[in-house]
Motif scaffolding. Structure first.
Motif, short mmCIF file in Angstrom:
data_model
loop_
_atom_site.label_atom_id
_atom_site.label_comp_id
_atom_site.label_asym_id
_atom_site.label_seq_id
_atom_site.Cartn_x
_atom_site.Cartn_y
_atom_site.Cartn_z
N ASP A 82 27.75 35.30 -28.94
CA ASP A 82 28.32 36.62 -28.62
C ASP A 82 27.32 37.63 -28.08
O ASP A 82 27.66 38.78 -27.90
CB ASP A 82 29.04 37.25 -29.84
N GLY A 84 26.02 37.33 -25.15
CA GLY A 84 26.31 37.50 -23.72
C GLY A 84 25.80 36.42 -22.78
O GLY A 84 25.68 36.66 -21.59
N LYS A 85 25.52 35.23 -23.29
CA LYS A 85 25.03 34.13 -22.44
C LYS A 85 26.05 33.80 -21.35
O LYS A 85 25.70 33.73 -20.16
CB LYS A 85 24.79 32.86 -23.27
N THR A 86 27.30 33.56 -21.77
CA THR A 86 28.32 33.16 -20.83
C THR A 86 28.58 34.28 -19.81
O THR A 86 28.72 34.02 -18.61
CB THR A 86 29.63 32.83 -21.58
N SER A 87 28.61 35.51 -20.30
CA SER A 87 28.85 36.64 -19.39
C SER A 87 27.77 36.72 -18.34
O SER A 87 28.05 36.97 -17.16
CB SER A 87 28.89 37.96 -20.18
N LYS A 181 23.82 44.28 -22.94
CA LYS A 181 24.82 45.25 -23.41
C LYS A 181 24.27 46.67 -23.46
O LYS A 181 24.64 47.45 -24.34
CB LYS A 181 25.39 44.84 -24.79
N ASP A 183 24.97 48.94 -21.63
CA ASP A 183 26.03 49.91 -21.30
C ASP A 183 26.67 50.50 -22.55
O ASP A 183 27.33 51.53 -22.50
CB ASP A 183 27.09 49.22 -20.43
N ALA A 217 25.30 42.49 -18.73
CA ALA A 217 25.88 41.33 -18.06
C ALA A 217 27.29 41.65 -17.60
O ALA A 217 27.74 41.20 -16.56
CB ALA A 217 25.89 40.13 -19.00
P1 GDP Z 1 27.98 34.17 -25.65
O1 GDP Z 1 28.62 33.71 -26.92
O2 GDP Z 1 26.51 34.45 -25.84
O3 GDP Z 1 28.22 33.30 -24.47
O4 GDP Z 1 28.60 35.64 -25.34
P2 GDP Z 1 29.74 36.04 -24.31
O5 GDP Z 1 29.20 36.10 -22.94
O6 GDP Z 1 30.96 35.25 -24.56
O7 GDP Z 1 29.97 37.55 -24.75
C1 GDP Z 1 30.48 37.91 -26.02
C2 GDP Z 1 31.23 39.23 -25.94
O8 GDP Z 1 30.35 40.26 -25.53
C3 GDP Z 1 32.35 39.22 -24.91
O9 GDP Z 1 33.45 39.90 -25.42
C4 GDP Z 1 31.75 39.93 -23.71
O10 GDP Z 1 32.73 40.58 -22.95
C5 GDP Z 1 30.84 40.94 -24.39
N1 GDP Z 1 29.71 41.27 -23.51
C6 GDP Z 1 28.83 40.43 -22.91
N2 GDP Z 1 27.92 41.10 -22.19
C7 GDP Z 1 28.23 42.41 -22.33
C8 GDP Z 1 27.65 43.62 -21.81
O11 GDP Z 1 26.68 43.64 -21.07
N3 GDP Z 1 28.24 44.79 -22.20
C9 GDP Z 1 29.33 44.83 -23.02
N4 GDP Z 1 29.81 46.02 -23.34
N5 GDP Z 1 29.88 43.73 -23.52
C10 GDP Z 1 29.36 42.53 -23.18
#
Ligand code: GDP
Length: 472
Positions: A82, A84-87, A181, A183, A217
């Motif tokens: 969570d 933000g890797k995937t994002s 994140k 922002d 991201a």
């Molecule tokens: P992963 O588990 O590391 O792949 O994380 P995800 O990319 O799935 O992101 C987890 C959550 O964080 C999601 O709900 C994204 O929308 C949110 N998220 C990721 N990057 C950002 C960011 O830069 N800003 C904000 N506000 N939310 C983010």
């Protein structure tokens, strides 16, 4: 096989074995020592050729320095769930527009190339997480040049962040932090950097040498700057490859497609792959019928650091399998068959990993210089105390290397790391989870459990002195 190689009757080989006190049947595989003795009886010398080793040696064949060209870095994204890797990977995939192309890459693909405005390229492995990274490494694949560690600035350095860092460090892959994140109103990137500093990971702003970039991201904020830093790191690494040789590389993912047969996404790491090449990947082989880039466009050739999807293999190799191209089909087939045979044998006598009991013997043999340990405990205090004491046991001959330490249960990821790095796992008042235990049994990874610090230290010390009495 041995009989026909020596051009004698099978029964003669069997009776030679019997005279050595070894009862064998015609189809039984012989130990190397036995083969040597029997061959000696018939006046032959034995030269063993190990296919895997042969492949390695060919891989390392000297390149002419003038054939070497700069290649793009291959990057993996890791970090806590969570954060933000995937994002980040999605943003890079979708936003990046190669000159002359419109739109980003829409479909998901295990690896893709992005091109920056200045024309430079970066290859991304889109299998986020250190588990995928280390699972590939456990198969012997060293693919990643640079690891981006994503940390959410509205959160903090988490256990999986630490794991990701340890996994990258164990593979000697340089890190770049992406503090994500920003922002969010609650984001506090400085707090994250401070935490990193407390772990001896000093980012450049804090006077250290590790690059770090604050990003969002989600909004795509500062991602360009992050990619610039990746290129900067790549420059330092002086990544080179020889496009003039037959292609070698690693399988990223593979699947059976109803219409197209086996579809494999592979990453060319050296050489140039061309349509029509004969290729062996793991124990599969075939002629490359077609090649597609990350946008689904047909391509005729793929040079170093290029991910492509290929059609034409006779099966689906496993992620992390190495591939290489052979001059002709016959050779490719032979190697694939030999590999299959080897794999079957290897599942029978699985590779021996290090255990404390083994250490004394290996030290005596003189080929053991470093004891890798993964340390998990129930509280931070005991983990730190154990780390300190264990590190102090290092001698000139043998260095104690704590690859990863942390508070909590022994996880699958700990065991995978142990397997990829030939380490033992020490648990202090913690035990492995069920799946971690299963993997440890399968991979023969030693997990030692202690509840008294002195016992743990004493065992390691005695093992290093070759004095450890076997565990009952
Ligand atoms: P992963 O588990 O590391 O792949 O994380 P995800 O990319 O799935 O992101 C987890 C959550 O964080 C999601 O709900 C994204 O929308 C949110 N998220 C990721 N990057 C950002 C960011 O830069 N800003 C904000 N506000 N939310 C983010």
């Amino acid at each position: 096989e041995l009989a026909s190689l020596m051009d004698v009757a099978v029964t003669e080989v069997i009776s030679a074995c019997m005279s050595l006190g070894i009862m064998v049947t015609m189809n039984q595989r012989l130990e190397a020592d036995t083969i040597q003795l029997v061959a000696d009886d018939f006046g032959f010398d034995v030269v063993f050729s190990n296919v895997e080793e042969d492949l390695e040696i060919e891989d390392q064949a000297e390149d002419n320095p003038e054939d070497l060209v700069v290649r793009a870095p291959i990057v993996t994204v890791m970090g806590h769930v969570d954060h933000g890797k995937t994002s980040l990977l999605d943003y890079i995939r979708k936003a990046n527009v190669i000159a002359g192309e419109s739109g980003g890459i829409t479909q998901h693909i295990g690896a893709y190339n992005v091109q920056l405005e200045n024309g430079q390229k970066i290859a991304f492995l889109d299998t986020p997480g250190h588990e995928a990274f280390t699972a590939m490494r456990a198969r012997g694949a060293q693919v990643t040049d640079i690891a981006i560690i994503v940390i959410a600035a509205d959160d903090q350095v988490m256990p999986q962040t630490k794991e990701a860092i340890s996994h990258a460090q164990a593979a000697e892959v340089p890190l770049i932090f992406a503090i994500n994140k920003i922002d969010k109103p609650t984001a506090n990137p400085d707090k994250v950097k401070e935490q990193l500093a407390n772990m001896n990971l000093l980012v450049e702003e804090w006077g250290g040498s590790i690059q770090s970039q604050d990003i969002s991201a989600k909004q795509g904020l500062n991602v360009d700057e992050l990619l610039e830093k990746v290129l900067l790191e790549a420059e330092v690494l002086e990544l080179k490859a020889n496009p003039k040789r037959l292609a070698t590389g690693t399988v990223v993912e593979a699947a059976l497609d109803k219409g197209r047969g086996y579809v494999s996404t592979i990453l060319v790491q050296n050489g140039t792959l061309r349509v029509g090449d004969y290729l062996v990947a793991g124990s599969n082989h075939g002629k490359v019928r077609a090649m597609l880039d990350e946008r689904g466009n047909q391509v005729k050739e793929a040079g170093p650091s290029t991910p492509v999807t290929i059609l034409g293999l006779d099966g689906a190799p496993t992620a992390g399998d190495k591939f290489r191209v052979y001059e002709d089909e016959r050779e490719a087939k032979q190697v694939a068959t030999k590999r299959e045979q080897l794999q079957r044998e290897q599942t029978i006598r699985t590779q021996k990993h290090i255990t404390l009991d083994e250490i004394g013997r290996r030290i005596a043999l003189g080929d053991f210089k470093e004891l890798n340990i993964i340390l998990k405990g129930d509280v931070d205090g005991s983990v730190e105390a154990l780390t300190d004491s264990l590190q102090k046991l290092s001698t000139e001959e043998i260095h104690i290397n704590i690859l990863h330490k942390g508070v909590g249960q022994i996880t699958e990821s700990d065991v995978l790391l142990a397997s990829a790095s030939d380490a033992i796992v020490i648990g202090f008042n913690v035990r492995p989870g069920v799946s971690a235990k299963e993997i440890a049994d399968r991979e023969e990874i030693e997990i030692r459990n202690y509840s008294i610090i002195y016992d743990a230290i004493n065992d390691v010390k005695e093992a290093m002195e070759g004095m450890l009495s076997p565990e009952l």
